[in-house]
Design a protein around this motif. Sequence first.
Motif, PDB file in Angstrom:
ATOM      1  N   PHE A  13       0.856  -1.185   0.000  1.00  0.00           N
ATOM      2  CA  PHE A  13       0.000   0.000   0.000  1.00  0.00           C
ATOM      3  C   PHE A  13       0.892   1.235   0.000  1.00  0.00           C
ATOM      4  O   PHE A  13       1.854   1.317   0.767  1.00  0.00           O
ATOM      5  N   ILE A  14       0.574   2.177  -0.872  1.00  0.00           N
ATOM      6  CA  ILE A  14       1.330   3.421  -0.954  1.00  0.00           C
ATOM      7  C   ILE A  14       0.657   4.470  -0.079  1.00  0.00           C
ATOM      8  O   ILE A  14      -0.553   4.689  -0.188  1.00  0.00           O
ATOM      9  N   PRO A  15       1.394   5.123   0.822  1.00  0.00           N
ATOM     10  CA  PRO A  15       0.786   6.137   1.692  1.00  0.00           C
ATOM     11  C   PRO A  15       0.127   7.245   0.874  1.00  0.00           C
ATOM     12  O   PRO A  15       0.612   7.629  -0.192  1.00  0.00           O
ATOM     13  N   ASP A  16      -0.980   7.764   1.389  1.00  0.00           N
ATOM     14  CA  ASP A  16      -1.638   8.905   0.768  1.00  0.00           C
ATOM     15  C   ASP A  16      -1.552  10.097   1.717  1.00  0.00           C
ATOM     16  O   ASP A  16      -0.843  10.059   2.729  1.00  0.00           O
ATOM     17  N   ALA A  17      -2.272  11.156   1.381  1.00  0.00           N
ATOM     18  CA  ALA A  17      -2.210  12.376   2.201  1.00  0.00           C
ATOM     19  C   ALA A  17      -2.689  12.115   3.625  1.00  0.00           C
ATOM     20  O   ALA A  17      -2.146  12.674   4.589  1.00  0.00           O
ATOM     21  N   ILE A  18      -3.704  11.262   3.787  1.00  0.00           N
ATOM     22  CA  ILE A  18      -4.224  10.975   5.123  1.00  0.00           C
ATOM     23  C   ILE A  18      -3.172  10.242   5.961  1.00  0.00           C
ATOM     24  O   ILE A  18      -3.038  10.492   7.167  1.00  0.00           O
ATOM     25  N   THR A  19      -2.431   9.348   5.335  1.00  0.00           N
ATOM     26  CA  THR A  19      -1.351   8.651   6.055  1.00  0.00           C
ATOM     27  C   THR A  19      -0.359   9.653   6.619  1.00  0.00           C
ATOM     28  O   THR A  19       0.055   9.558   7.785  1.00  0.00           O
ATOM     29  N   MET A  20       0.020  10.611   5.809  1.00  0.00           N
ATOM     30  CA  MET A  20       1.003  11.601   6.253  1.00  0.00           C
ATOM     31  C   MET A  20       0.433  12.504   7.336  1.00  0.00           C
ATOM     32  O   MET A  20       1.138  12.863   8.288  1.00  0.00           O
ATOM     33  N   ILE A  21      -0.853  12.862   7.201  1.00  0.00           N
ATOM     34  CA  ILE A  21      -1.492  13.682   8.231  1.00  0.00           C
ATOM     35  C   ILE A  21      -1.493  12.948   9.569  1.00  0.00           C
ATOM     36  O   ILE A  21      -1.286  13.552  10.631  1.00  0.00           O
ATOM     37  N   ASN A  22      -1.697  11.626   9.529  1.00  0.00           N
ATOM     38  CA  ASN A  22      -1.694  10.836  10.761  1.00  0.00           C
ATOM     39  C   ASN A  22      -0.302  10.643  11.333  1.00  0.00           C
ATOM     40  O   ASN A  22      -0.143  10.489  12.549  1.00  0.00           O
ATOM     41  N   LEU A  23       0.720  10.642  10.488  1.00  0.00           N
ATOM     42  CA  LEU A  23       2.094  10.422  10.962  1.00  0.00           C
ATOM     43  C   LEU A  23       2.757  11.695  11.491  1.00  0.00           C
ATOM     44  O   LEU A  23       3.611  11.628  12.379  1.00  0.00           O
ATOM     45  N   LEU A  24       2.389  12.842  10.956  1.00  0.00           N
ATOM     46  CA  LEU A  24       3.080  14.079  11.320  1.00  0.00           C
ATOM     47  C   LEU A  24       2.989  14.414  12.808  1.00  0.00           C
ATOM     48  O   LEU A  24       3.972  14.904  13.378  1.00  0.00           O
ATOM     49  N   PRO A  25       1.850  14.172  13.491  1.00  0.00           N
ATOM     50  CA  PRO A  25       1.852  14.417  14.945  1.00  0.00           C
ATOM     51  C   PRO A  25       2.860  13.550  15.691  1.00  0.00           C
ATOM     52  O   PRO A  25       3.400  13.973  16.724  1.00  0.00           O
ATOM     53  N   SER A  26       3.124  12.350  15.199  1.00  0.00           N
ATOM     54  CA  SER A  26       4.156  11.513  15.819  1.00  0.00           C
ATOM     55  C   SER A  26       5.522  12.175  15.682  1.00  0.00           C
ATOM     56  O   SER A  26       6.338  12.164  16.626  1.00  0.00           O
ATOM     57  N   CYS A  27       5.781  12.744  14.508  1.00  0.00           N
ATOM     58  CA  CYS A  27       7.038  13.480  14.314  1.00  0.00           C
ATOM     59  C   CYS A  27       7.123  14.659  15.276  1.00  0.00           C
ATOM     60  O   CYS A  27       8.182  14.951  15.847  1.00  0.00           O
ATOM     61  N   SER A  28       5.987  15.344  15.463  1.00  0.00           N
ATOM     62  CA  SER A  28       5.955  16.508  16.350  1.00  0.00           C
ATOM     63  C   SER A  28       6.282  16.121  17.779  1.00  0.00           C
ATOM     64  O   SER A  28       7.100  16.777  18.450  1.00  0.00           O
ATOM     65  N   GLN A  29       5.661  15.054  18.265  1.00  0.00           N
ATOM     66  CA  GLN A  29       5.840  14.669  19.662  1.00  0.00           C
ATOM     67  C   GLN A  29       7.216  14.066  19.928  1.00  0.00           C
ATOM     68  O   GLN A  29       7.747  14.207  21.036  1.00  0.00           O
ATOM     69  N   LEU A  30       7.779  13.406  18.927  1.00  0.00           N
ATOM     70  CA  LEU A  30       9.102  12.801  19.090  1.00  0.00           C
ATOM     71  C   LEU A  30      10.235  13.763  18.752  1.00  0.00           C
ATOM     72  O   LEU A  30      11.400  13.445  18.967  1.00  0.00           O
ATOM     73  N   GLY A  31       9.877  14.936  18.205  1.00  0.00           N
ATOM     74  CA  GLY A  31      10.909  15.848  17.740  1.00  0.00           C
ATOM     75  C   GLY A  31      11.665  15.287  16.559  1.00  0.00           C
ATOM     76  O   GLY A  31      12.834  15.635  16.331  1.00  0.00           O
ATOM     77  N   ALA A  32      10.993  14.426  15.787  1.00  0.00           N
ATOM     78  CA  ALA A  32      11.629  13.757  14.646  1.00  0.00           C
ATOM     79  C   ALA A  32      11.557  14.662  13.420  1.00  0.00           C
ATOM     80  O   ALA A  32      10.765  14.431  12.496  1.00  0.00           O
ATOM     81  N   LEU A  33      12.403  15.686  13.421  1.00  0.00           N
ATOM     82  CA  LEU A  33      12.366  16.664  12.335  1.00  0.00           C
ATOM     83  C   LEU A  33      12.754  16.050  10.999  1.00  0.00           C
ATOM     84  O   LEU A  33      12.147  16.365   9.965  1.00  0.00           O
ATOM     85  N   LEU A  34      13.753  15.170  10.996  1.00  0.00           N
ATOM     86  CA  LEU A  34      14.206  14.563   9.745  1.00  0.00           C
ATOM     87  C   LEU A  34      13.082  13.761   9.099  1.00  0.00           C
ATOM     88  O   LEU A  34      12.838  13.876   7.894  1.00  0.00           O
TER      89      LEU A  34
END
Length: 566
Positions: A328-349
């Motif tokens: 399955f190829i991620p779509d825009a919704i996948t990225m919207i769901n993942l970005l808060p994880s980046c925010s909370q982990l400080g995973a800028l890269l």
Amino acid sequence: MAAKLVCRYFSHSYTPEDISRKQMESPKSSPIPDLVVNPRSAKSAPIHTQQSKTSKPRSIRPNDLNLIKTLYALVDSGSMNNALYLFEKMNHSDTYIWNVIIRGFSNHGLFQETIDFYYRMECEGIITDHFTFPFVIKACGRLLSLVDGQKVHTKLIKNGLDFDLFICNSLIGMYFKLGFTDYAEKVFEEMPMRDLVSWNTMVGGYQIVGDGLKSLICFREMLHSGRQPDRPSMISALGGCSIEGCLHGGKEIHCQVIRSGLELDIMVQTSLIDMYAKCGRLDYAESVFNRISSKNLVAWNAIIGGYTLNGHFYESFACMKRMQEDNFIPDAITMINLLPSCSQLGALLEGKCIHGFGIRKMFLPHIVLETALVDMYGKCGELKSAKCVFGQINEKNLVSWNAMIAAYAQNGFLERNDYGLCYSWFGTTAIQLFSNMREKGIKPNGSTFVSLLSACSICGLVEEGWEFFNSMKRDYNIDHGIEHFGCMLDLLGRTGNLHVAKQFIEEMPLAPTARIWGSLLTASRNNNDIVLAELAAKHILSLDHDNTGCYVVLFNMYAEAGRWKM
């Protein structure tokens, strides 16, 4: 490890296929060889323009079934230009062919053309019927056009069609999309007869406007009326449980799903995943997800979003990796769901990799994704990137403005300019951004004022803080929440107004939480006021809360004061 795999995947994904918004197709060859399509007419077929005086008189009889079938086929194939050209050659007195064109515009997402063609139909004196209005009403709802919707509603009342079952169902859906719940309720109450679609539209409508409680009440009333719920009923009711966080109600509906034989329906299963995740029962959500035999992208996105929502950030990345392994190829919704994880982990890269993936896949512009990127960059301290994404948003809404204001409020005191010489306050920048938002005609909400009050607290702007706090109810009729009182208490504590802060807590209309007393404890610690610190600690210890930090602060204060014995 999971985050690194995600970063690698987004960084080295294949070149995307062209993804574009579906538009009206160019003229196609007619399915009937004898029909000649005028290419000039096909290229541009204006709806409002009357036929030219020099045009040849129409010679085709309206009862020619072959031509009507051809018109129907062109509309179904999406060749609306060819369909319009054929329509102009036909006798316009036949209501049916008008309805065919209106239906075609509506079904192919050309909602403004639907309304324009309806108005042309009115101007030419063609009789509208109960087949005309549902498509026009749908277009008004999709365009969020209350004026056109009310005009159509008035017209159908004059035609005596205001009690038609299908038209009433369409009106209910339109008014909910427009946010006019009272109008939708009135149409529903005045209906002489209701079917399952009527009830489903009401249950789903309350969910659309964010009133989960009324959605569940309406669902229960539907059951009491003897209606057997179907897939849309269950999905809407589960959405109501998600909004309200009603786990008990969600379990009851899950039982209803099993009794109705819908437990293997993937759309219902996805709704169950979403409901359990939003109610904090990720174990139940995982159980439902694991029972899905043929998972689709929506189900994967639901469980990824559930992990993120419940603070399982690494698991959300790992789940995305498993989704990729499932082809399955991620779509825009996948990225919207993942970005808060980046925010909370400080995973800028990882966040930047997701951003780049979205650009390559041409998911942008996308207001929700862009807002999530602003939020991610702000929480990771990348103000320059946050401003860049915010500036590229075409139609900024309240959420995107709030994200940018919060980004300034969350990032400390100072901002260095491009030359590294001059500094400015983030807090004052957030306040200036708020002024810009108001100039654009966008009204703030409670979240806006949380960010503004936080900015005032960081900068020590006491007068501005009180002005914003008081203007909430006075200017915008926004009730103060516990988070607003907390921000004001932080502001008073930072500026050393401890007695005012204590009085502020005593006069609060809401019961003070551990966070409120914790703010007073921290302020007392910073100002070496042991008496007030003991008072705050006493209240914290009386609450069912993790008291470790409270003991640490008191210990340090007693140690500094030399009070080693109680």
